[in-house]
Design an enzyme around this catalytic site. Structure first.
Site, short mmCIF file in Angstrom:
data_model
loop_
_atom_site.label_atom_id
_atom_site.label_comp_id
_atom_site.label_asym_id
_atom_site.label_seq_id
_atom_site.Cartn_x
_atom_site.Cartn_y
_atom_site.Cartn_z
N LYS A 1 6.75 4.51 -3.00
CA LYS A 1 6.16 3.19 -3.39
C LYS A 1 4.85 3.25 -4.23
CE LYS A 1 5.79 -1.13 -4.11
NZ LYS A 1 6.45 -1.94 -5.20
N CYS B 1 2.83 -2.44 -13.60
CA CYS B 1 3.27 -3.28 -12.69
C CYS B 1 2.95 -4.90 -12.97
CB CYS B 1 2.42 -3.42 -11.22
SG CYS B 1 2.79 -4.67 -9.89
C1 SIN Z 1 5.62 -4.77 -7.59
O1 SIN Z 1 5.13 -4.20 -6.23
O2 SIN Z 1 5.19 -5.91 -7.78
C2 SIN Z 1 6.63 -3.90 -8.39
C3 SIN Z 1 5.96 -2.71 -8.71
C4 SIN Z 1 5.97 -2.54 -10.02
O3 SIN Z 1 6.59 -3.26 -11.10
O4 SIN Z 1 5.19 -1.58 -10.67
#
Ligand code: SIN
Length: 315
Positions: free
Chosen positions: A51, A134
Site C-alpha cells: 500500500k 491519489c
Molecule cells: C486511496 O487510498 O485513497 C487510494 C490510493 C490511490 O488511489 O492512490
C-alpha cells in the site's frame, strides 16, 4: 513448426528485476496489513506491492469508502496505511517468497515522499513506485496533473532512492498531456510507469435512496474496474509509443479476465496489476488470470509475455 506452444513463459523483467509472472497487485488492493502482504507472497502473484505509505500511520477516510458495482468500483480510501516505519520492518520478512517487493510511496506534501524514500531504502525493496495520483485526499490535488510539481519532486526522489523508481500516474485524456509527461519522465530517468490509477473524482449514486454510495468528499471517488479499461489501455498504449524503448510500462485498470491482461500486453505493458478484481476475488484471482492468459497466449501463438508485448496492430 509448432505455432501453438505448450510451454508459455509468463515471466517478465522490469528495470532489470526478474518477476516470475507478469501479474501483481495494484498498490491499494489487499496490501495494507502484514497479513495482506504475506497472502500476496503465498499466492501466485508475481510480486508484492505495498500500500502507498506515508510517514505516519493513517486510518484513512470515513466509511463507507469502497463500493463495487456491476462493471466497476468507486473508492475514497484516503491512503490508510501502517506508516513507512512498519513497512520498513515488514519488507525483509517478505523476502522468503522469492519474488520482487515494490514499495509504493505517497505523501501529503513533498517532504513526506522524501522522508519515506530515504527510510525505505534501508529495507532494500526491489523497486519503488512513487504514487503521484491519489485522488482521495480532500484539498490535495493529484500531483501527476501538475507537470512542474511532479518533475521537482521526482528529481529530488531520484537523488535519494537506491532502487530504481517508477511512477504511478493518473489517467490522461489528451495526447499533449501524454507527450509532456513522457518528456519529463525521460528527463528525470524513471525506470517504469504504472498506468493508470483510478479515474479520479467520479460519482456513483443509488437512485432508489437518492444518495451517493461513499461518504468522503460528498461521494466523489476514484473509479476502477472493467469500465475504465479503455482509458487504461489508451494510457498504456500512448506511453508505450512515446517512451516504450527506454521506460517500461506496468498496465493497471479494468483487468478482470486473461483477455484483459493480454490486451494490456498488446498495448505495450511489460506487466499488469490487479485492483478491483483482487478486492472482489481475493488472491485466488492470480491463478485464474494466469491460466486464462496462458490460454490466450497459446491461442494466439505467442510463447512468452515478451513476445506479444506491444504487438497491437493499427489499421
Ligand atoms: C486511496 O487510498 O485513497 C487510494 C490510493 C490511490 O488511489 O492512490
Amino acid at each position: 513448426m509448432d505455432n501453438f506452444p505448450n510451454s508459455i513463459d509468463l515471466s517478465t523483467t522490469i528495470a532489470g528485476v526478474y518477476f516470475p509472472t507478469c501479474l501483481m497487485n495494484a498498490s491499494g488492493a489487499r496490501c495494507v496489513t502484514q497479513q495482506d502482504l504475506h497472502r500476496l507472497g503465498e499466492s501466485h502473484a508475481g510480486a508484492i506491492v505495498t500500500k502507498s505509505m506515508t510517514p505516519q500511520e493513517r486510518s484513512g477516510n470515513p466509511e463507507p469508502r469502497y463500493v463495487s458495482f456491476p462493471g466497476g468500483s468507486i473508492n475514497s480510501m484516503g491512503l490508510p496505511n501502517l506508516g513507512y516505519h512498519a513497512y520498513t520492518e515488514l519488507i525483509p520478512d517478505l523476502r522468503v517468497y522469492n519474488k520482487p517487493i515494490v514499495a509504493s510511496i505517497a505523501g501529503l506534501k513533498p517532504s513526506d515522499f522524501l522522508e519515506a524514500v530515504t527510510a525505505v531504502n534501508d529495507a532494500k525493496p526491489d523497486l519503488m513506485e512513487i504514487n503521484l495520483s491519489c485522488p482521495n485526499i480532500p484539498g490535495k490535488p493529484q500531483i501527476g496533473y501538475d507537470l512542474h510539481a511532479s518533475e521537482d519532486l521526482l528529481l529530488k526522489i531520484r537523488d535519494r532512492a537506491i532502487p530504481p523508481i517508477g511512477v504511478k500516474l493518473p489517467p490522461y485524456f489528451d495526447p499533449v498531456h501524454h507527450e509532456a509527461m513522457a518528456d519529463m519522465l525521460t528527463r528525470v530517468g524513471v525506470a517504469f510507469i504504472s498506468a493508470i490509477n483510478s479515474v479520479g473524482n467520479g460519482l456513483v449514486l443509488d437512485a432508489e435512496t437518492e444518495t451517493v454510495v461513499i461518504k468522503p468528499k460528498g461521494g466523489f471517488g476514484g473509479i476502477g474496474g472493467r469500465i475504465i479499461k479503455p482509458v487504461a489501455l489508451a494510457n498504456v498504449r500512448a506511453f508505450y509509443k512515446l517512451v516504450g524503448e527506454h521506460i517500461q510500462i506496468i498496465g493497471t485498470g479494468g483487468v478482470e479476465t486473461g483477455q484483459d491482461v493480454f490486451e494490456h500486453l498488446l498495448c505495450g505493458a511489460s506487466a499488469v496489476q490487479l485492483g478491483t478484481v483482487l478486492v472482489n476475488e481475493h488472491v485466488e484471482a492470480f491463478e485464474r488470470l494466469e491460466r486464462e492468459l496462458m490460454d490466450w497466449l497459446r491461442k494466439k501463438g505467442y510463447s512468452s509475455v515478451a513476445e506479444c508485448r506491444g504487438k497491437l496492430k493499427e489499421l
